[in-house]
Scaffold this motif. Structure first.
Motif, short mmCIF file in Angstrom:
data_model
loop_
_atom_site.label_atom_id
_atom_site.label_comp_id
_atom_site.label_asym_id
_atom_site.label_seq_id
_atom_site.Cartn_x
_atom_site.Cartn_y
_atom_site.Cartn_z
N ALA A 115 35.59 46.54 40.06
CA ALA A 115 34.10 46.21 40.81
C ALA A 115 34.44 45.87 42.27
CB ALA A 115 33.65 45.00 39.77
N ALA A 116 35.67 45.41 42.35
CA ALA A 116 35.50 44.84 43.85
C ALA A 116 35.66 46.15 44.65
CB ALA A 116 36.82 43.83 44.02
N TYR A 147 41.26 34.69 37.00
CA TYR A 147 42.21 35.90 37.11
C TYR A 147 43.06 36.07 38.64
CZ TYR A 147 40.04 37.25 32.63
OH TYR A 147 39.42 37.16 31.45
N VAL A 148 42.23 35.74 39.69
CA VAL A 148 42.78 35.69 41.02
C VAL A 148 42.38 34.63 41.88
CG1 VAL A 148 42.54 38.28 41.15
CG2 VAL A 148 40.58 36.85 41.74
N THR A 149 43.19 34.13 42.73
CA THR A 149 43.25 32.61 43.31
C THR A 149 41.96 32.85 44.47
OG1 THR A 149 44.78 33.51 44.93
CG2 THR A 149 45.44 32.26 43.04
N GLY A 150 41.73 33.87 44.98
CA GLY A 150 40.45 34.08 45.93
C GLY A 150 40.43 35.74 46.36
N LYS A 151 39.73 35.70 47.43
CA LYS A 151 39.21 36.93 48.01
C LYS A 151 40.60 37.74 48.56
CE LYS A 151 36.49 39.37 51.37
NZ LYS A 151 35.46 39.43 52.43
N ASP A 153 43.72 37.22 47.58
CA ASP A 153 44.47 37.62 46.49
C ASP A 153 43.80 39.05 45.82
OD1 ASP A 153 46.46 37.94 44.23
OD2 ASP A 153 45.21 36.50 43.19
N LEU A 154 42.47 39.16 45.82
CA LEU A 154 41.79 40.23 45.28
C LEU A 154 42.15 41.49 45.83
CD1 LEU A 154 39.71 41.40 43.01
CD2 LEU A 154 38.14 40.48 44.50
N VAL A 155 41.89 41.37 47.41
CA VAL A 155 42.05 42.66 48.05
C VAL A 155 43.60 43.02 48.18
CG1 VAL A 155 42.11 43.28 50.65
CG2 VAL A 155 40.27 41.69 49.84
N LEU A 156 44.32 42.36 48.01
CA LEU A 156 45.78 42.98 47.80
C LEU A 156 45.69 43.70 46.37
CD1 LEU A 156 48.05 40.13 48.84
CD2 LEU A 156 47.65 42.27 50.22
N LEU A 157 45.05 43.23 45.42
CA LEU A 157 45.01 43.96 44.25
C LEU A 157 44.19 45.19 44.34
CD1 LEU A 157 44.62 40.92 41.66
CD2 LEU A 157 46.53 42.39 41.98
N MET A 158 43.23 45.15 45.05
CA MET A 158 42.30 46.31 45.31
C MET A 158 43.16 47.54 45.90
SD MET A 158 39.09 44.30 46.67
CE MET A 158 38.36 45.77 47.62
N ALA A 159 43.89 46.78 47.25
CA ALA A 159 44.76 48.03 47.62
C ALA A 159 45.63 48.58 46.93
CB ALA A 159 45.59 47.34 48.96
#
Length: 331
Positions: A115-116, A147-151, A153-159
């Motif tokens: 989704a991100a 599931y994620v600590t914040g944005k 952390d989320l951006v790294l997972l997205m990449a």
């Protein structure tokens, strides 16, 4: 700022939905037209980004709008349901409700990341927020934090997920140059699909991502075994990567500029044709004037894909004597 109106007690996101639905029904927004972005809706209606995101999500679930990478949210190909009133008259049969969003029990890290990525593809990283992701998934604002600590952390997972979309075939091309071209074109295709991706790390502060490392390992392997010293080999790899990323950052910059100004690249240049003509006619820049004059009536059209291929060829032509001139490493 748009005046928010609607039945007393109606949630703000539903007022936005009703407003967009009305514009579609009236023909003000036709199929394929861009719908205001989450940031624009938030500004116009005086609401939070998450509220604007929830409104667009509701319209998407109703089939009225759809998300297209870098085009943002646009009116869907058909808008038959758009003519339905925002509030049905008392006693009138209700339209079947839109498909319910997934429940909290269905929430997974993979769905959050996907989704991100969809939001970033459509709106760019500035349009990404944890609340926006939650709104898109139809869950409570704090649910993604399980599931994620914040944005960040989320951006790294997205990449990592985006870089992992392209898999290399088991069969390796013949020759170091063909192997390097394979990696470079694979990375370019990923940046084309996800323009925000090239913005995440500089050469001096690279993104530490297993997904990106897969591409780096493939390129290093292509350059290995030709006698290059470790430092020279690594710097050659960085030089090639910098060509790909250096051009790719302009994909997102252009998308952001178009979203901010409402002008396409061609329209922006057309507005400045007079200023460029004045510079050419001033006599101060004769080489520039001669070259621009040589473009002819059709002018010049800058295409980043062509720049990428031309630059890659020139770079590898220059590196060929460096790579092939080194003594092969022996056992």
């Amino acid at each position: 700022m748009t005046q928010i109106t609607g039945p007393s007690g109606q949630p703000p996101y539903l007022r936005i939905v009703a407003g967009i639905r009305r514009r579609i029904a009236d023909g003000e927004l036709a199929p394929g037209d861009r719908v205001p972005s989450t940031r624009q809706l938030a500004k116009d209606w005086g609401v939070a980004l998450a509220t604007a995101t929830k409104a667009l999500t509701t319209l998407r679930l109703e089939g009225l709008v759809e998300t297209r990478p870098r085009a943002g949210t646009v009116v869907a190909g058909t808008a038959r349901t758009a003519s339905a009133p925002a509030t049905a008259p008392a006693g009138a049969p209700r339209r079947p409700p839109a498909a319910a969003p997934p429940s909290e029990q269905d929430l997974t890290l993979d769905r959050i990341v996907r989704a991100a990525v969809e939001i970033a593809d459509a709106e760019g990283l500035p349009g990404l927020s944890m609340r926006g992701v939650a709104a898109r998934l139809g869950v409570a604002a704090m649910s993604p934090y399980r599931y994620v600590t914040g944005k960040d952390d989320l951006v790294l997972l997205m990449a990592d997920a985006a870089y992992g979309e392209a898999a290399y075939p088991a069969e390796v091309p013949e020759g170091w140059r063909a192997r390097v071209e394979e990696v470079a074109r694979t990375l370019w295709s990923l940046y084309r699909a996800h323009p925000w991706l090239a913005q995440l790390g500089s050469l001096t502060r690279p993104l530490i991502s297993p997904g990106l490392m897969v591409h780096g390992e493939r390129m290093l392997s292509a350059l290995d075994g030709h006698g290059l010293a470790p430092k020279a080999l690594f710097e050659t790899h960085v030089l090639i990567y910098s060509h790909v990323q250096g051009l790719a950052v302009h994909l997102e910059w252009e998308a952001q500029a178009e979203a901010a100004t409402g002008q396409s690249e061609d329209a922006w240049m057309d507005d400045r044709a007079g200023a460029l003509g004045d510079l050419a006619a001033s006599g101060r820049f004769p080489v520039f004037a001669r070259i621009v004059g040589g473009f002819g009536a059709d002018g010049y059209d800058m295409r980043l894909d062509d720049f990428f291929e031309a630059g890659l060829k020139a770079l590898l032509d220059g590196l060929t004597p460096v790579v092939e001139g080194a003594a092969p490493t022996g056992p």
